[in-house]
Structure formats: structure tokens, C-alpha cells
Design an enzyme around this catalytic site. Sequence first.
Site, PDB file in Angstrom:
ATOM      1  N   ASP A   1      13.057 -42.096 -22.710  1.00 19.66           N
ATOM      2  CA  ASP A   1      11.979 -41.240 -23.190  1.00 19.66           C
ATOM      3  C   ASP A   1      12.501 -40.208 -24.188  1.00 19.66           C
ATOM      4  OD1 ASP A   1       9.149 -40.240 -22.777  1.00 19.66           O
ATOM      5  OD2 ASP A   1      10.270 -38.430 -22.225  1.00 19.66           O
TER       6      ASP A   1
ATOM      7  N   GLU B   1      12.204 -44.861 -27.038  1.00 23.38           N
ATOM      8  CA  GLU B   1      10.975 -44.256 -27.550  1.00 23.38           C
ATOM      9  C   GLU B   1      11.416 -43.281 -28.638  1.00 23.38           C
ATOM     10  OE1 GLU B   1       7.207 -41.450 -26.268  1.00 23.38           O
ATOM     11  OE2 GLU B   1       9.215 -41.070 -25.540  1.00 23.38           O
TER      12      GLU B   1
END
Length: 818
Positions: free
Chosen positions: A423, A476
Site C-alpha cells: 500500500d 500501489e
Amino acid sequence: MNDKLYKLMNWRDIEEIVYSESDNPHRLLGAHKAGGKLLVQAFFPDTNSVKIRSLDGSKAYPMECVDESGYYAALIPEKETFAYEYLVCDGKKEHRRKEIYNYAPVITKKDTDRFQAGIHYTVYDILGAHAMTIDGTAGMHFAVWAPNALRVSVVGDFNNWDGRIYQMRRLWDSGIFELFLPDVGAGENYKFEIKLTGGLTYLKSDPYAFRTELRPGTASVTEDISGFAWEDEDWIASRGAKQDKNAPISIYELYLGSFKRKAKKEAEDMQSEDGEEIPYLNYRELAPQIIEYVKRMGYTHIELMPIMEHPFDASWGYQTIGYYAPTARYGSPKDFMYFMNEMHKAGIGVILDWVPAHFPRDVYGLSNFDGTCLYEHKDPRQGAHPDWGTLIYNYGRPEVSNYLIANALFWIEKYHADGIRIDAVASMLYLDYGKQDGQWVANMYGGNENLEAMEFLKHLNSMIAKRGKGAVSIAEESTAWPMVTGPLEDGGLGFTFKWNMGWMNDYLQYIKYDPYFRSYHHGELTFSMIYAYSEKFVLEFSHDEVVHGKASLIGKMPGERKDKFANLRLTFAHMMMHPGKKLLFMGQDIGEFDEWNENREVEWELLQYEEHQGVNRLMQDLNHFYQEHPALYELDAEQEGFEWINNISADECMLVFLRKGKRSDEWLLIVENFANALWNPHKIGVPFAGKYKEILNTDAEIYGGSGLTNPRVKTAKESECDGREYSITIKSAPLSVQVFSCIPEETPAEKPAGRRKSVKAAESVKSAKSAKAAESIKSAKSAKAAESVKPAKGAKTSKTVKTVKNETSAKRAKTKKA
């Protein structure tokens, strides 16, 4: 106290222990040789008397209280250490206590050296709490890294959370403290009590704990995670091929807490210690329900939003505290192992979201762990996210990077995770991410690149590639940082895949427009193919796009209700036909109008309505269609796997392209109509002579469409269109996607053998009866074409091309007008 015992007392070191400031209590406590006798010292605060008794009960010796704080000593007539225990009386009853200070260090100098170098990839096997047996005694070994602490004690239910006892030993210059506690088993709550030089004392949860209390509890819990009987050997052996860059990957992203939940009455009956309802299903209860749905829908993988322990439900796990502990919301570590095992037995891969970019400031967690900024940077311009209110890891500190890299490997090696989705990678790579001028510090070259984070990510990905047995890493990364999935040897970051957030943002911006205005934004639809092969991409419609006022996917669609569903069907098909792996968040494949909320389960009741059933059936068919047609994945990472037929018909809001596999008879012709208008008849260019059969249409009645399909096979005609020699005429329903199979025409010589023509032969020969006839036709055409397109001396060839384009446009305009 007799004089001899008094002289043996090291009062300075005793003072360290009684004031709970010792980092080497083993130097005094326990049994030590003193000439021809044995000196035994112990510290038991708030007691009246202590005796030493051999474990076989054959001998006992009273101990003398040499300090009123509870420090005891005895000089006993034994030459060698023997197995003994303490009988401790607190004035009410007598308690038996095992000796804890006679054990040699468990952690070796080699271990600490590797940890300090940042290369101990199984450091979780030595730090934290581990069940083990030493010299025939079963117990729990505790270890923690706190180099700047004055003293560290392990406290818990087993010692009434008293930090004065169970003081731990510092190992050399490593900053690691350790202690073995006999008779402590699994299921005990514990923390580390840390005392600083100034006297400040506080409790910290174990950064390496395998289990934690259910929130709002914050204690770590002792747990033995060994011994689970895995049954997924076949899956692990084959997952490398199943997760290859040219393999079909369709991911169902979900949040375990709201996929399915307990009925309200059941949740009321099961409450936490503070009386809170527990609405969550156990990992074991969730497994069969997720398997049933995912298998029916045809997804190849699931991606779990962070299951690492976190204190705040509304963070969805993205503010992690217990990096090594599956959240207690859904059960125990072995319950989660069962979940993973069942997924693999069902042929479903599992990707875990993981957050090494930042961590919360909760005082019992990693922040200011040993009284200093141990895991984070001291300078807030480097160590804090002003927008998120979280802290940033100091990736340049070897022990910190080791903590994180070993953690990623831990989930892959101990829980058999098939991949890690990292993330907020952009926030790691840019020193000025989310910051204003003056809020960040440039790197040594004056730039905004976080050089330490870059090296950390490269190190991480190299270890996943080396040790992961086919596991993948997914970034990401929301910017245009180069070579995110580039090979490490070429200077890339080494990720397996990267989320294509540019595609997602452009497409969602485009699809929000009323179809009447889409022609002005055609570039937003086609731009993704300019960079589609610059990285190995995953196309994603994730949870981030359906929360915080952004609306659900169907909620973003313009128009009346039927148009919203048509646009949603179009969106799903566009994603599945576009190069790249696929990811869709739960609830979107049934057409939820409500935004996602972690406090409710997916609105499964919508499936009783036909229009929602249609969307769900389409996504199911698209997933299976994707895996059944190699053209959609076989050359997914190669430019040869995609070819535009027409990407310039902005006024018609049309796209026509090919997805190619290694065999031409497996190619797919895709026609996408983003206009709310029926194009009938509509002429499109095709790659070669042959037959074209519609094999999927999002406007089919079974999906909730109007049924404007192309039921009959189309035979290509030798009529130029879209710069192609051959074309077909189709019906293109409003807001729809049509997919045609491409069957090249056979030559007479090939027909008896049942072999199909190559694309090259199909483009050059229509249906010659003999080689001689074919040669004549080819020659005639070549001569005629050469005569018509050969420019005069000094003339520009673009005029002829322009004329052809104008004629084509005129024909389309005439058709559209009709």
C-alpha cells in the site's frame, strides 16, 4: 546475615535490580559458584520468606532477606548447580516459582550480527515470544529489540504485570533483551515494560507477537503457531505459473469484516469483555462462503485488505500495530492458517494487503518504542505524515528494514500467502509526498526521491523473488515513477505487478460523462494504451474508489437507471478486454448503489432483482471467458498481444481492437460502443478474410440488456474499412461491448486437412481455386493498387491516404444519418 554472605554481596548491582534498572540480572540472580559452595540470589518483592528446594524434594535451604525490598540470598553447601525451585510465601499462601536466571542465551551472536546488518530474514523466529523446551523444561522465550532502554521486563498475567521481576538480559551490543520463562504456555497476555534513564516507565506490545487481544485490548498473547497440517503442496508447487505475467489473473478484493457478518441476534449473544457486540464471522466460517462465491464467479484470486492486527476498525487495517499477528476479530492464527489452506485446496490464490509505508502513533505500539525514535525518524519532516497523522519508518536503519522484510516473508512462508500488495508506495518513494515546502528534507543529492525507501523496496522484492516460491509483489504506486516492475539488474524496483491507477482514474473520469459529451474526452479512453506495456499492470476498481463520497461504481454511471446498468456492464467488459490483470472490489459485481461501509455486509439481497442478477451473471461469464480465451492473457505483457483497428472514432464513441494469442484462430475482435446510440449497420475493418462470430455481448437479455445482438456469423468482405482490406457489418447496441471470434478463411489445399490459413495468407489471398489463379489475382491487384497510389513526381502520398479516410468518414456519416 553472616559475614561471609555479606562479603559476597555486590551491593551496587543489587541496587540496580531492586530499583528495576538492571540490563543483566543473570550476572547476580540464580545460582553461581562461590568457592566450594553455591551462591543463590533471588528477587521476590512483597514476600515474607523464600526457600530453595530441589525438584525431587530431597533437600531444602532457607534464604536470607538481605534487602527489605525482597532481595534474598543463600550460600548453600553444593558444589554444582542442581535442579531446584523456590517456595515463596507472601503471608497468605506459599507459591512455587521456577528459577529463570540459570539459562544461557538462546539467541546467538550470529543471530544478532545478521539482525544488525538487516539480513536476518527469519528474525521472527528469535524475537517475540516462542514456546520451547530448554534442559527438559518447557516454557516461553521472550526477546525484544530496545537498544536505548535502561531496563526491559516481560510482564503479564503470569506475574501480575509486575515489572520489578522478570527483568531481561541485554545481549552484547545488539540492543536485544531476552528471557526464558519456564511453565509459561500459550494464551497468556503479556507486554514489555520499558524503563528509561530518566525513570519513565511504560508498557509496549510485542512488535513480533504472533497473536494479540481483541480490540480494545492491547496486550500481546503468547502463541505457538507451529504444527498446522498444511495440505496445499500442489498449489504451492504450481502457483508460479498461475501468477506469471502472461497468466490469467482476476482478483476479488474483499474486507473480511463485511463480506458476511453474523446475524444481529447472534452478534448480541457473543460479546467482548467490555460488552461490545462481536459481529464478525470466524476465519473458518468465512472460508467456505468465500470459496463458494469466488469459484462460482470465476475469480482466480482474492485480495484481503490488511488482516494484520490494527486498533481502529475504520482504518480497515491500513494503520497496523501487530504486523505479525492475524487480527483477533476473526479468530486465532491457526484459524487463519485453516482459511489459507482451504483457499488453496479450492484453487484460489490469496494476496494480502501490507502497509510498510507508515504506522500509527498509538502509545503501546512502535512509536517512540524505547524512549527514542527507534522505528521512525527523529526529524518530523522525515518521520511523519502531516495528512495522515502517522509515522514513517526509518528504512535506512538495518534493524527496521529487517523487521519489515522479514514480516513480508513471514506471511509468505508461515501463512502461505501467494502475494503481497504494498500500500501507498508513492508515499514511500517521494520525500515530499503530501507535504508543503519546509515540511520535508531533500536527499543527499538535493532531490525528493527517498533513496533509502528505494533500496528497501529493491531488497524486499529480491527476497520475495528468491524465497517466495512463486509469490508475487504488487505495488500501489500512483505516479509515473519509472520501472516499478522493471528488473532489479536494470535498475528497476523489482515488483511483479503495479496497479494501473492512471487507467482507473482516466476511465472513471470518462465514464462519468453523459454519453453526449464523451466524444470530447475520447483521449481519456485511449491514452492508457500509450503506456500499457511500460509496466506489468493490474487494472483495478478497488475499495478506494467506492468510499468517502466517491459513490459506488454503478453510482458513478450517468443516465437513467437502465443506462446506469448498461454503463456498468460496459465498464466491466472494457476492463476484462483491456490488457492487464484485473481487480474488482466486493459488492460492485452485484451493482451495489450504496458506498462500501465496513459496518455492514455486502448487500446480497440485491441478487433477488433481475437487473442485479444480470450484472452479476455478466461478471461471472466475463471471468470464465477471460480464462477460456488465451488471446486475453497469453501475450498480456507483450505489445504483440494488442492491435488497434479503430481508436479515432471519437464522434461515435467507438473503439475497435484485437486481442491476440499465439494462434491467429484464437484472436478476438472487440467492439466497444460508449455512445447511447445504436449503430446499425456499422462497418468495421477486420484483420483478414474469414468468419467472425459474436461470442459475447453485454447487451444480451440474459445480462439485463435489450437483446440487440449479432446472432449470425459474419463473413468478411473484400471492402476497405479502417485501413483494412476486409470488413464486416454489425449491429452495435448502445453502451455495449461485443466480442467476436476470428476464424481465418481456409485455402482449398488446407480444407481437407482441416487446417486454417495464416493471417498473412488470409490477407493476400481471398479464395483462389489454384495456386496459379491466386498468383494472377494477387498480381492484378498489386498492379492496380500500384497504379492508383503511385504518386506523381513531387506529389505528397498523404493526399491519397487523406482521400481514403475522407471517403470512409463520409460513408460512416451517411450510415449514421440513415
